[in-house]
Design a protein around this motif. Structure first.
Motif, PDB file in Angstrom:
ATOM      1  N   PRO A  49      47.001  24.520 -56.480  1.00  0.00           N
ATOM      2  CA  PRO A  49      47.405  25.885 -57.245  1.00  0.00           C
ATOM      3  C   PRO A  49      48.057  26.724 -56.298  1.00  0.00           C
ATOM      4  O   PRO A  49      47.872  26.821 -55.225  1.00  0.00           O
ATOM      5  N   GLY A  50      48.955  27.369 -57.214  1.00  0.00           N
ATOM      6  CA  GLY A  50      49.506  28.360 -56.478  1.00  0.00           C
ATOM      7  C   GLY A  50      51.089  27.766 -56.044  1.00  0.00           C
ATOM      8  O   GLY A  50      51.811  28.755 -55.480  1.00  0.00           O
ATOM      9  N   VAL A  51      51.158  26.332 -56.142  1.00  0.00           N
ATOM     10  CA  VAL A  51      52.534  26.008 -55.871  1.00  0.00           C
ATOM     11  C   VAL A  51      52.942  25.179 -57.026  1.00  0.00           C
ATOM     12  O   VAL A  51      52.302  24.244 -57.473  1.00  0.00           O
ATOM     13  N   SER A  52      53.879  25.982 -57.712  1.00  0.00           N
ATOM     14  CA  SER A  52      54.668  25.065 -58.810  1.00  0.00           C
ATOM     15  C   SER A  52      55.666  23.999 -58.613  1.00  0.00           C
ATOM     16  O   SER A  52      55.775  22.981 -59.263  1.00  0.00           O
ATOM     17  N   GLY A  53      56.401  24.145 -57.481  1.00  0.00           N
ATOM     18  CA  GLY A  53      57.432  23.411 -57.145  1.00  0.00           C
ATOM     19  C   GLY A  53      58.059  23.792 -55.961  1.00  0.00           C
ATOM     20  O   GLY A  53      57.971  24.594 -55.021  1.00  0.00           O
ATOM     21  N   MET A  54      59.167  22.908 -55.410  1.00  0.00           N
ATOM     22  CA  MET A  54      59.828  22.896 -54.201  1.00  0.00           C
ATOM     23  C   MET A  54      61.210  22.473 -54.378  1.00  0.00           C
ATOM     24  O   MET A  54      61.648  21.708 -55.112  1.00  0.00           O
ATOM     25  N   LEU A  55      62.097  23.463 -53.793  1.00  0.00           N
ATOM     26  CA  LEU A  55      63.482  22.920 -53.561  1.00  0.00           C
ATOM     27  C   LEU A  55      63.728  22.567 -52.257  1.00  0.00           C
ATOM     28  O   LEU A  55      63.399  23.025 -51.019  1.00  0.00           O
ATOM     29  N   LEU A  56      64.444  21.330 -51.854  1.00  0.00           N
ATOM     30  CA  LEU A  56      64.300  20.878 -50.442  1.00  0.00           C
ATOM     31  C   LEU A  56      65.813  20.595 -50.142  1.00  0.00           C
ATOM     32  O   LEU A  56      66.616  20.110 -51.133  1.00  0.00           O
ATOM     33  N   ARG A  57      66.169  20.634 -48.869  1.00  0.00           N
ATOM     34  CA  ARG A  57      67.494  20.322 -48.397  1.00  0.00           C
ATOM     35  C   ARG A  57      67.576  19.398 -47.308  1.00  0.00           C
ATOM     36  O   ARG A  57      66.859  19.634 -46.591  1.00  0.00           O
ATOM     37  N   SER A  58      68.478  18.599 -47.561  1.00  0.00           N
ATOM     38  CA  SER A  58      68.590  17.644 -46.261  1.00  0.00           C
ATOM     39  C   SER A  58      70.150  17.402 -45.951  1.00  0.00           C
ATOM     40  O   SER A  58      70.775  16.867 -46.857  1.00  0.00           O
TER      41      SER A  58
END
Ligand SMILES: [Zn+2]
Length: 266
Positions: A49-58
């Motif tokens: 809960p509290g995390v809807s998603g992430m954007l990641l960079r590589s």
């Protein structure tokens, strides 16, 4: 540098992306757009809960991970669209990767952060585009049933649909999101802004007495029939207005959230 919240920039960018991918029918699938853009899209294995998603960079590649803890596809779509907002909106990439190659979002959480608000505005405009809705909105009625129709049509959550409907409708509509008797957020339609000298409820205030929402909170009997109430309300119980106005208040407990959605229409 303090950045001003730019709602119209977010909205314009969403329109451009729909045009670029020639998307003109509902529902819009944000994962398809991400993949067409070359982004990997994956579920977060263990969602919290509290995390809807992430954007990641590589390096110069990007990916989106989205949370599934609510088991609500509408929420997942909004989460993916929110991360796409960070990918597409001016200045976001530099900002969200300031501290590292992972940005964690809590989409639709009424964050005070301007970048989060812009990503939410982008997501709402991408999934519920005004151009595709303008001929539909007036046909789907009012109140909670209209919000449900919009949510089905666009494959979006009830909360996101309620806020978007309020922004676009020509009718009288007030939407309040609350948790444990305390207001998280309130949004009103253009028609409500036109009332004289109004003060809308603010984040952190208690649910006002005599309202249907208070009745729902006071009822500890958590049965199905008590999770959706409706009745008449004097709008001056919610907004500080000079006059009394009567309207219909509908209140719904939102599934796995502790959240309550209040919809006032007339
Ligand atoms: Zn974010």
């Amino acid at each position: 540098m303090i950045k001003a919240f730019d709602y119209s920039m977010a909205q314009q960018r969403a329109i451009k992306i729909l045009e670029r991918y020639k998307i003109s029918t509902l529902p819009v699938n944000p994962a398809d757009i991400a993949k067409a853009e070359g982004l990997m899209v994956k579920e977060i294995g263990k969602s919290e809960p509290g995390v809807s998603g992430m954007l990641l960079r590589s390096g110069d590649r990007f990916g989106i991970m989205y949370s599934t803890y609510l088991h609500n596809q509408g929420f997942e779509n909004f989460s993916i669209a929110h991360e796409l907002g960070h990918f597409y909106l001016d200045g976001h990439i530099d900002h969200v990767f300031k501290a590292g190659d992972i940005h964690i979002s809590n989409a639709g959480s009424f964050s005070k952060d301007q970048y989060e608000q812009e990503a939410d505005a982008f997501a709402a405009s991408l999934l519920m585009p005004e151009s595709m809705l303008k001929d539909i909105l007036w046909k789907i009625g009012d109140g909670f049933s209209a919000i449900e129709s919009l949510s089905r049509l666009c494959n979006t959550s009830l909360t996101a649909s309620a806020l978007r409907f309020t922004d676009l409708t020509e009718n009288f509509m007030i939407v309040i999101i609350s948790t444990n008797n305390i207001i998280d957020y309130c949004r009103i339609s253009k028609k409500v802004w036109n009332l004289k000298d109004i003060f809308i409820p603010k984040h952190g205030q208690k649910i006002p007495p005599n309202t249907i929402t208070e009745k729902l909170y006071n009822n500890s009997n958590n049965t199905e029939s008590m999770n959706h109430l409706s009745g008449d309300v004097d709008i001056s119980d919610w907004l500080e207005t000079e006059k009394s106005y009567y309207a219909t208040e509908e209140v719904i407990r939102l599934g796995k959230y502790e959240r309550v959605l209040t919809v006032i229409s007339k």
